[in-house]
Design a protein around this motif. Structure first.
Motif, PDB file in Angstrom:
ATOM      1  N   HIS A 128       0.829  -1.209   0.000  1.00 31.13           N
ATOM      2  CA  HIS A 128       0.000   0.000   0.000  1.00 31.13           C
ATOM      3  C   HIS A 128       0.863   1.260   0.000  1.00 31.13           C
ATOM      4  O   HIS A 128       0.521   2.259  -0.636  1.00 31.13           O
ATOM      5  CB  HIS A 128      -0.916   0.013   1.240  1.00 31.13           C
ATOM      6  N   GLU A 129       1.977   1.208   0.717  1.00 29.22           N
ATOM      7  CA  GLU A 129       2.873   2.360   0.797  1.00 29.22           C
ATOM      8  C   GLU A 129       3.728   2.490  -0.465  1.00 29.22           C
ATOM      9  O   GLU A 129       4.019   3.591  -0.933  1.00 29.22           O
ATOM     10  CB  GLU A 129       3.771   2.223   2.024  1.00 29.22           C
ATOM     11  N   GLN A 185       3.069   1.825  -3.532  1.00 33.72           N
ATOM     12  CA  GLN A 185       2.380   2.355  -4.716  1.00 33.72           C
ATOM     13  C   GLN A 185       2.743   3.815  -4.955  1.00 33.72           C
ATOM     14  O   GLN A 185       2.973   4.242  -6.097  1.00 33.72           O
ATOM     15  CB  GLN A 185       0.866   2.236  -4.544  1.00 33.72           C
ATOM     16  N   ALA A 196       2.383  -3.892  -5.345  1.00 33.60           N
ATOM     17  CA  ALA A 196       2.172  -2.444  -5.456  1.00 33.60           C
ATOM     18  C   ALA A 196       2.018  -2.027  -6.907  1.00 33.60           C
ATOM     19  O   ALA A 196       1.133  -1.236  -7.251  1.00 33.60           O
ATOM     20  CB  ALA A 196       3.337  -1.699  -4.812  1.00 33.60           C
ATOM     21  N   ALA A 244      -1.330  -2.863  -8.490  1.00 30.90           N
ATOM     22  CA  ALA A 244      -2.464  -2.070  -8.016  1.00 30.90           C
ATOM     23  C   ALA A 244      -2.577  -0.726  -8.740  1.00 30.90           C
ATOM     24  O   ALA A 244      -3.573  -0.015  -8.564  1.00 30.90           O
ATOM     25  CB  ALA A 244      -2.348  -1.845  -6.516  1.00 30.90           C
ATOM     26  N   LEU A 277      -3.432   5.757   6.358  1.00 28.38           N
ATOM     27  CA  LEU A 277      -3.500   4.314   6.173  1.00 28.38           C
ATOM     28  C   LEU A 277      -4.562   3.687   7.080  1.00 28.38           C
ATOM     29  O   LEU A 277      -5.298   2.779   6.666  1.00 28.38           O
ATOM     30  CB  LEU A 277      -2.135   3.688   6.444  1.00 28.38           C
ATOM     31  N   ARG A 303      -8.314   3.323   6.167  1.00 27.37           N
ATOM     32  CA  ARG A 303      -8.743   2.244   5.270  1.00 27.37           C
ATOM     33  C   ARG A 303      -9.394   1.098   6.050  1.00 27.37           C
ATOM     34  O   ARG A 303     -10.061   0.247   5.462  1.00 27.37           O
ATOM     35  CB  ARG A 303      -7.541   1.716   4.485  1.00 27.37           C
ATOM     36  N   ASN A 355      -0.569  -3.756   6.909  1.00 27.28           N
ATOM     37  CA  ASN A 355      -0.814  -2.715   5.917  1.00 27.28           C
ATOM     38  C   ASN A 355       0.154  -1.537   5.965  1.00 27.28           C
ATOM     39  O   ASN A 355       0.015  -0.604   5.172  1.00 27.28           O
ATOM     40  CB  ASN A 355      -2.247  -2.189   6.068  1.00 27.28           C
TER      41      ASN A 355
END
Length: 561
Positions: free
Chosen positions: A108-109, A111, A135, A138, A477, A480, A526
């Motif tokens: 997630h980071e 990306q 990443a 996505a 974050l 989410r 995450n």
């Protein structure tokens, strides 16, 4: 003249002329001077300067064959290892720009780093490659990675190594496993060992001191991490200045354990060591007993660290068996060294712990204590060629010794600005006495001898064992999570880390049965582990101002010291 002039180290110049060449030239020069000397040692395997330079040439040629051109950004996503060093210099040799990324970051980071930097090529070790692939997948098709070069740790060392150089038993599977390549949409996967077998010629090296060299990311009070634009000039300046300040030479042997994705490990340790022709003993992670064995065996002379590493080593039950007598320089930053620990180093080993201060924006140190006259829990004095002041953050007037204000810095190592963020760049600098100064956001004071001390921070930030954690990023974050309606992240005291992350959370209706352990477990999946809240407190509502903004400072002030 500045107040600190009487205490300026006698044999250190006040100003220096940095190299007019690129950072890559430092390796070329050291390889020509010391071809057979060990540049890197990794679990007992030595890589000479000639071997490292040859690897860099072949890897640069391979990158060029993948389409990497002048100014292109290339991601390096690894723990400390010889492949990381080779990747940095190969990217620079290929006229491109290094984007160093914290290996603790998750998909997630990651990306954001791919998307924001515009990188289409990345280098990673096998253990981390799946996160990069996830990443990239996505992202929209036009923003994904196109090439991923994957190395195994055993590309750089013999997994059968025994004795003092052997990895800790708990690391055996991590380091010695042959990781299968991950699936990644629309990208080609490449083996690092194939890249090192490239027979094509590397491109002509055309970049110089005014070209972009490195784009390390730093977070801030709001929004996502921003890239700090560092030219070859600013990186070279601090690589040279820090070696002079620490009295280092080509005979220096460093324990290179501070992470090289981080600006200090990258500039002071890696680039400084290569510039000198020094030998670097690499550690991919911290392990106190491995560190003790390596210092003893390889007669390490210089160890840049964060204070928690020293505290941990001194607490080892095996500590008495380690020989630290080779150490001539020990120091670091990121967090204050406890006075009692510094005193123990002085009394038992005659070592004065040298604390320094710097930011990603200043290519690591802007301040450091004089090695021969350090003060404890002190930032030191401005480094070679640096002008630093304490000003009133509101009026911008300079303050007298003892008065608290914002630290501002001007010097050759200060970055050019934030990548694609001209407004943030404009806010980060002020015109002071006709010169462009960087606003650090840290509050400090000077004493009557001109030494700087940090007292507080203007920016909303948590410092956990030297890792800078920006609450706004953690909150973004956490939003989410399906059970979280609102979250406010603050610092809590921690006896070992100094500070740790605490989240004050409002749950969504219908999710009242969610507990702290569930949220912490979700966060670990995450976000990077050092950002993960260690403490979660549930409240019915967060305090807010009349305009609806969360009053985080009120929560912070209520947090017990």
């Amino acid at each position: 003249m500045a107040l600190y002039d009487p205490f300026w180290p006698n044999h250190i110049p006040r100003t220096i002329t940095p190299p007019a060449s690129s950072v890559w030239h430092n390796l070329a020069v050291s390889a020509a001077r010391f071809p057979d000397k060990a540049a890197l040692v990794f679990f007992g395997t030595e890589t000479s300067y000639a071997e490292l330079a040859a690897q860099v040439e072949r890897l640069a040629a391979y990158l060029h064959g993948l389409g990497v051109r002048r100014g292109d950004r290339v991601i390096v996503f690894m723990q400390n290892c010889p492949q990381l060093v080779a990747a940095h210099y190969a990217i620079l040799r290929a006229n491109a720009v290094v984007v160093p990324v914290n290996p603790m970051n998750l998909a997630h980071e990651l990306q954001h780093y791919i998307e924001d930097s515009g990188a289409r090529v990345a280098l990673s070790t096998g253990d981390l490659a799946p996160q990069l692939a996830k990443a990239s997948d996505a992202l929209p098709a036009g923003q994904r990675l196109e090439h991923l070069i994957i190395s195994q740790f055993t590309d750089a060392f013999d997994p059968a190594v025994q004795g003092e150089d052997a990895p800790p038993p708990a690391w055996q599977d991590w380091l010695c496993r042959d990781y299968p390549p991950p699936a990644i949409a629309g990208a080609q996967l490449h083996r690092y060992r194939d890249a090192l077998a490239c027979t094509a010629a590397a491109p002509e090296h055309v970049v110089g001191q005014e070209d972009l060299a490195v784009l390390p990311y730093t977070s801030g009070t709001t929004g996502l991490p921003k890239g700090c634009m560092h030219l070859h000039r600013s990186i070279n300046y601090n690589a040279v200045a820090s070696t002079l300040w620490g009295y280092h030479s080509m005979q220096t042997v460093t324990l290179s354990v501070v992470p090289m994705f981080h600006i200090t490990g990258m500039v002071v340790v890696m680039h400084g060591g290569i510039y000198l022709g020094a030998t670097q003993i690499l550690m991919p992670r911290w392990d106190r007993d491995l560190a003790g064995r390596l210092i003893s065996k390889w007669r390490v002379t210089s160890w840049t660290n964060i204070p928690t590493m020293v505290i941990d080593l001194l607490a080892s039950p095996n500590f008495a068996s380690y020989d630290l007598t080779s150490l001539r320089h020990i120091g670091g930053g990121g967090a204050a060294m406890p006075q009692a620990v510094a005193q123990r180093l002085l009394e038992q080993y005659g070592l004065r712990y040298v604390e320094g201060y710097g930011l990603t924006e200043t290519a690591a140190p802007s301040h450091s204590n004089p090695t021969d006259r350090p003060k404890q829990q002190c930032l030191g004095i401005p480094l070679i060629g640096v002008d630093a002041r304490i000003i009133d953050p509101d009026t911008l007037a300079e303050l007298s010794p003892g008065e608290q204000g914002e630290i501002i810095v001007r010097g050759p190592q200060v970055f050019e600005g934030y990548w694609k963020h001209p407004e943030a760049t404009a806010r980060a600098f002020i015109d002071f006495e006709g010169e462009r100064f960087f606003r650090t956001g840290d509050l400090g004071r000077t004493d009557d001898e001109g030494y700087f001390f940090i007292t507080d921070r203007l920016k909303r930030m948590i410092n956990a064992s030297g890792f800078k954690i920006w609450p706004a990023e953690v909150e973004a974050l956490m939003f989410r999570h399906p059970a979280i309606q609102e979250a406010c992240v603050i610092a809590a005291r921690d006896d070992y880390r100094g500070e740790t992350v605490k989240a004050v959370v409002v749950l969504r209706p219908g999710h009242e049965d969610t507990d702290a352990e569930q949220i912490i477990a979700w966060c670990r999946e995450n976000m990077a582990v050092y950002k993960t809240p260690r403490i979660v407190e549930f409240v019915q509502a967060l305090p807010k101002s009349g305009s609806g903004k969360v009053m985080w400072r009120l929560l912070q002030e209520k947090e017990p010291a």
